[in-house]
Design a protein around this motif. Sequence first.
Motif, PDB file in Angstrom:
ATOM      1  N   GLN A 312       1.148  -1.358  -0.415  1.00  0.00           N
ATOM      2  CA  GLN A 312      -0.152   0.059  -0.571  1.00  0.00           C
ATOM      3  C   GLN A 312       1.337   1.279   0.006  1.00  0.00           C
ATOM      4  O   GLN A 312       0.642   2.255   0.640  1.00  0.00           O
ATOM      5  CB  GLN A 312      -0.712   0.253   1.400  1.00  0.00           C
ATOM      6  N   GLN A 313       1.599   1.052  -0.663  1.00  0.00           N
ATOM      7  CA  GLN A 313       2.665   2.323  -1.125  1.00  0.00           C
ATOM      8  C   GLN A 313       3.315   2.452   0.099  1.00  0.00           C
ATOM      9  O   GLN A 313       3.978   3.840   0.321  1.00  0.00           O
ATOM     10  CB  GLN A 313       1.915   3.721  -1.446  1.00  0.00           C
ATOM     11  N   ARG A 314       3.871   1.405   0.862  1.00  0.00           N
ATOM     12  CA  ARG A 314       4.683   1.779   2.035  1.00  0.00           C
ATOM     13  C   ARG A 314       5.624   1.061   1.617  1.00  0.00           C
ATOM     14  O   ARG A 314       5.408  -0.175   1.651  1.00  0.00           O
ATOM     15  CB  ARG A 314       4.009   2.257   2.975  1.00  0.00           C
ATOM     16  N   LEU A 315       7.339   1.332   2.246  1.00  0.00           N
ATOM     17  CA  LEU A 315       8.171  -0.045   2.723  1.00  0.00           C
ATOM     18  C   LEU A 315       8.233  -0.089   3.938  1.00  0.00           C
ATOM     19  O   LEU A 315       8.061   0.538   4.973  1.00  0.00           O
ATOM     20  CB  LEU A 315       9.329   0.910   2.002  1.00  0.00           C
ATOM     21  N   TYR A 316       8.294  -1.509   4.044  1.00  0.00           N
ATOM     22  CA  TYR A 316       9.120  -2.502   4.715  1.00  0.00           C
ATOM     23  C   TYR A 316       9.284  -2.608   5.317  1.00  0.00           C
ATOM     24  O   TYR A 316       9.828  -3.386   4.262  1.00  0.00           O
ATOM     25  CB  TYR A 316       7.795  -3.212   5.706  1.00  0.00           C
ATOM     26  N   LEU A 317      10.710  -2.384   6.908  1.00  0.00           N
ATOM     27  CA  LEU A 317      11.455  -3.609   7.156  1.00  0.00           C
ATOM     28  C   LEU A 317      10.937  -5.275   7.245  1.00  0.00           C
ATOM     29  O   LEU A 317      10.661  -4.442   8.691  1.00  0.00           O
ATOM     30  CB  LEU A 317      12.794  -2.670   7.011  1.00  0.00           C
ATOM     31  N   VAL A 318      11.589  -6.047   6.712  1.00  0.00           N
ATOM     32  CA  VAL A 318      11.792  -6.950   7.079  1.00  0.00           C
ATOM     33  C   VAL A 318      12.044  -8.388   8.046  1.00  0.00           C
ATOM     34  O   VAL A 318      12.460  -8.212   6.601  1.00  0.00           O
ATOM     35  CB  VAL A 318       9.932  -8.043   6.604  1.00  0.00           C
ATOM     36  N   GLN A 319      12.359  -8.864   8.950  1.00  0.00           N
ATOM     37  CA  GLN A 319      13.190  -9.593   9.124  1.00  0.00           C
ATOM     38  C   GLN A 319      13.167 -11.370   8.499  1.00  0.00           C
ATOM     39  O   GLN A 319      11.565 -11.824   8.567  1.00  0.00           O
ATOM     40  CB  GLN A 319      13.604  -9.671  11.293  1.00  0.00           C
ATOM     41  N   GLN A 320      14.276 -11.770   7.646  1.00  0.00           N
ATOM     42  CA  GLN A 320      13.626 -12.900   7.224  1.00  0.00           C
ATOM     43  C   GLN A 320      14.055 -13.866   8.113  1.00  0.00           C
ATOM     44  O   GLN A 320      14.439 -14.341   9.194  1.00  0.00           O
ATOM     45  CB  GLN A 320      15.027 -13.248   6.405  1.00  0.00           C
ATOM     46  N   TRP A 321      12.074 -14.988   8.576  1.00  0.00           N
ATOM     47  CA  TRP A 321      11.983 -15.777   9.516  1.00  0.00           C
ATOM     48  C   TRP A 321      12.416 -17.261   8.671  1.00  0.00           C
ATOM     49  O   TRP A 321      11.887 -17.113   7.554  1.00  0.00           O
ATOM     50  CB  TRP A 321      11.072 -15.312  10.046  1.00  0.00           C
ATOM     51  N   PRO A 322      12.480 -18.423   9.867  1.00  0.00           N
ATOM     52  CA  PRO A 322      11.801 -19.675   8.976  1.00  0.00           C
ATOM     53  C   PRO A 322      10.491 -19.669   8.307  1.00  0.00           C
ATOM     54  O   PRO A 322       9.848 -19.344   9.351  1.00  0.00           O
ATOM     55  CB  PRO A 322      12.776 -20.209   9.492  1.00  0.00           C
ATOM     56  N   ASP A 323      10.219 -20.496   7.732  1.00  0.00           N
ATOM     57  CA  ASP A 323       8.525 -21.200   7.653  1.00  0.00           C
ATOM     58  C   ASP A 323       8.490 -21.580   8.854  1.00  0.00           C
ATOM     59  O   ASP A 323       8.637 -22.336   9.455  1.00  0.00           O
ATOM     60  CB  ASP A 323       8.333 -21.364   6.545  1.00  0.00           C
ATOM     61  N   ILE A 324       7.156 -20.881   9.228  1.00  0.00           N
ATOM     62  CA  ILE A 324       6.038 -21.888  10.271  1.00  0.00           C
ATOM     63  C   ILE A 324       4.860 -22.290  10.069  1.00  0.00           C
ATOM     64  O   ILE A 324       3.887 -22.532  10.824  1.00  0.00           O
ATOM     65  CB  ILE A 324       5.964 -20.747  11.581  1.00  0.00           C
ATOM     66  N   GLN A 325       4.446 -22.231   8.622  1.00  0.00           N
ATOM     67  CA  GLN A 325       3.317 -22.912   8.033  1.00  0.00           C
ATOM     68  C   GLN A 325       3.391 -23.955   9.332  1.00  0.00           C
ATOM     69  O   GLN A 325       1.514 -24.380   8.891  1.00  0.00           O
ATOM     70  CB  GLN A 325       3.320 -22.435   6.927  1.00  0.00           C
ATOM     71  N   ASP A 326       3.667 -25.301   9.218  1.00  0.00           N
ATOM     72  CA  ASP A 326       3.582 -26.556   9.412  1.00  0.00           C
ATOM     73  C   ASP A 326       3.974 -26.491  11.270  1.00  0.00           C
ATOM     74  O   ASP A 326       3.388 -27.605  12.093  1.00  0.00           O
ATOM     75  CB  ASP A 326       4.726 -27.569   9.143  1.00  0.00           C
ATOM     76  N   VAL A 327       4.163 -25.498  12.377  1.00  0.00           N
ATOM     77  CA  VAL A 327       3.880 -25.307  13.545  1.00  0.00           C
ATOM     78  C   VAL A 327       2.224 -25.563  13.877  1.00  0.00           C
ATOM     79  O   VAL A 327       1.644 -24.959  13.441  1.00  0.00           O
ATOM     80  CB  VAL A 327       4.385 -24.173  13.981  1.00  0.00           C
ATOM     81  N   GLN A 328       2.234 -26.187  15.101  1.00  0.00           N
ATOM     82  CA  GLN A 328       0.705 -26.543  15.669  1.00  0.00           C
ATOM     83  C   GLN A 328       1.290 -26.355  16.937  1.00  0.00           C
ATOM     84  O   GLN A 328       1.986 -27.286  17.449  1.00  0.00           O
ATOM     85  CB  GLN A 328       0.550 -27.640  15.161  1.00  0.00           C
ATOM     86  N   LEU A 329       0.484 -26.090  17.731  1.00  0.00           N
ATOM     87  CA  LEU A 329       1.224 -25.728  19.142  1.00  0.00           C
ATOM     88  C   LEU A 329      -0.768 -25.753  19.815  1.00  0.00           C
ATOM     89  O   LEU A 329      -1.380 -24.604  19.758  1.00  0.00           O
ATOM     90  CB  LEU A 329       1.591 -23.851  19.616  1.00  0.00           C
ATOM     91  N   PRO A 330      -0.151 -26.799  21.498  1.00  0.00           N
ATOM     92  CA  PRO A 330      -1.501 -26.865  22.009  1.00  0.00           C
ATOM     93  C   PRO A 330      -2.078 -25.116  22.780  1.00  0.00           C
ATOM     94  O   PRO A 330      -0.784 -24.861  23.081  1.00  0.00           O
ATOM     95  CB  PRO A 330      -1.622 -27.452  23.096  1.00  0.00           C
ATOM     96  N   ILE A 331      -3.459 -24.867  22.737  1.00  0.00           N
ATOM     97  CA  ILE A 331      -3.442 -24.006  24.053  1.00  0.00           C
ATOM     98  C   ILE A 331      -4.380 -24.525  25.364  1.00  0.00           C
ATOM     99  O   ILE A 331      -5.385 -25.978  25.088  1.00  0.00           O
ATOM    100  CB  ILE A 331      -4.492 -22.913  22.791  1.00  0.00           C
ATOM    101  N   THR A 332      -4.195 -24.468  26.793  1.00  0.00           N
ATOM    102  CA  THR A 332      -5.023 -24.536  27.697  1.00  0.00           C
ATOM    103  C   THR A 332      -5.366 -22.905  27.702  1.00  0.00           C
ATOM    104  O   THR A 332      -4.670 -22.225  28.300  1.00  0.00           O
ATOM    105  CB  THR A 332      -3.936 -24.974  28.748  1.00  0.00           C
TER     106      THR A 332
END
Length: 440
Positions: A312-332
């Motif tokens: 949207q016409q703005r520049l963002y500085l983004v840290q490169q992270w490993p993919d976490i699409q397969d991460v699944q975390l339980p919640i209580t």
Amino acid sequence: MSRSLLYRQLHLCLQSHSPKSKRFVLALSGGIDSRVLLDVMAEYLTLHPDHQCDAVHVHHGLNVHANEWAEKCYLWAKAVGIQCYVERVTLMKDSGDSLEQLARDARYQVLAKHIKRGDVLLTAQHADDQVETLLLALKRGSGPAGLAAMPVSTSFANGHHVRPLLQISRVDVEAYAEQKNLDWVEDDSNQDTRFDRNFLRHQITPLLVQRWPGLRKAVARSAALCGEQEALLDELLADKLALATAVDGSLALSEHTQERLGKALIRQWLQRQGVAMPSCAQLEQVWHSVVLAQQDANPQLNWQQHQIRRYQQRLYLVQQWPDIQDVQLPITCSVPCELPQGLGRVTLMPSKHGQLRLPQNDEIISVRFNPEGINVKPVGRVGKRKLKKLFQEYGVPSWNRRRTPLVYYGDQLVAVAGLFVVDGFAGQECELTWHNPLSD
């Protein structure tokens, strides 16, 4: 009793750049430069008993003698009444950065932890180091910011970083060490001319200084002038940068921004975020391939551990992270769920004024991050839509769409944290909160 040249320089530097500071942290590698600075600082403390100095040795684990070096640094500091802290670091060697850069970054991250408000970090770079730094900047094709090389004093962490020996030559440092009969560690990697700085140190700088004995002072003047020009540019552009910077830290630029001004703003924007400057070629790419990309494009530039993205016409500085699409975390319920990669935590709390119904006994609660192939209907909307399209509607940048927590009851998506509750799971029994420090 006459004081040494190095002591006089240290005293003058501290009086000029940190007159009110009384606590110092000395980066002690054990090499001849920091070993000499330790000795000079010990003399300074005897004449200023109300001042304090700690030493920090960073153990990179890259040399078979690393443990021996750490022990020597501890003993040398102890002998002059200075406490030495040994900090061990692990380098991510597969990150793509040079080993030199990785070690430097890790070293300063550790040193920053020891700097309290008003403290001064002392490092032992000297005039020959300054010559090498400027030559390396020339090799990279740097502008005034790079050619300013190393300043004597700059802000660092909660205090300041001061280089008190920057006007002193390597010859003077070595002469002091011999006169005081000091011993120090010799890192054999410093002889390896495959590293650019070592190549300059052993094969280029000595020839230049032999030809032009005043080179060190000339380099210091040039670096200072470049630093002044850069500081002036910062002042002149400060208001423009403030207007172009949003609350979330992004930078507003468009195809209508004049190129020279736009590039200057990008450099200042990155500098204020404390990242390494991109090269001239990379800055050209940022301008032509990111800022001026087609409106419907998703442009980006990768360098080191960061990306520059446009949304949207703005520049963002983004840290490169490993993919976490397969991460699944339980919640209580009532227990915060810590998310990976600094994304904060998600909490599902029982409440009388929440947005979600309570999970049933057979519904296991979890957080996931893969939005692929999901069609849902948010509460209050008509019909289902792909989650990708909903992210677009809610203004979630593309790089955050696989980093946004998706809350599940069993195998059913019930809410997208921070955005909406899925139709059929609304209620007042639970409140879902996402504390994300990256967006604060």
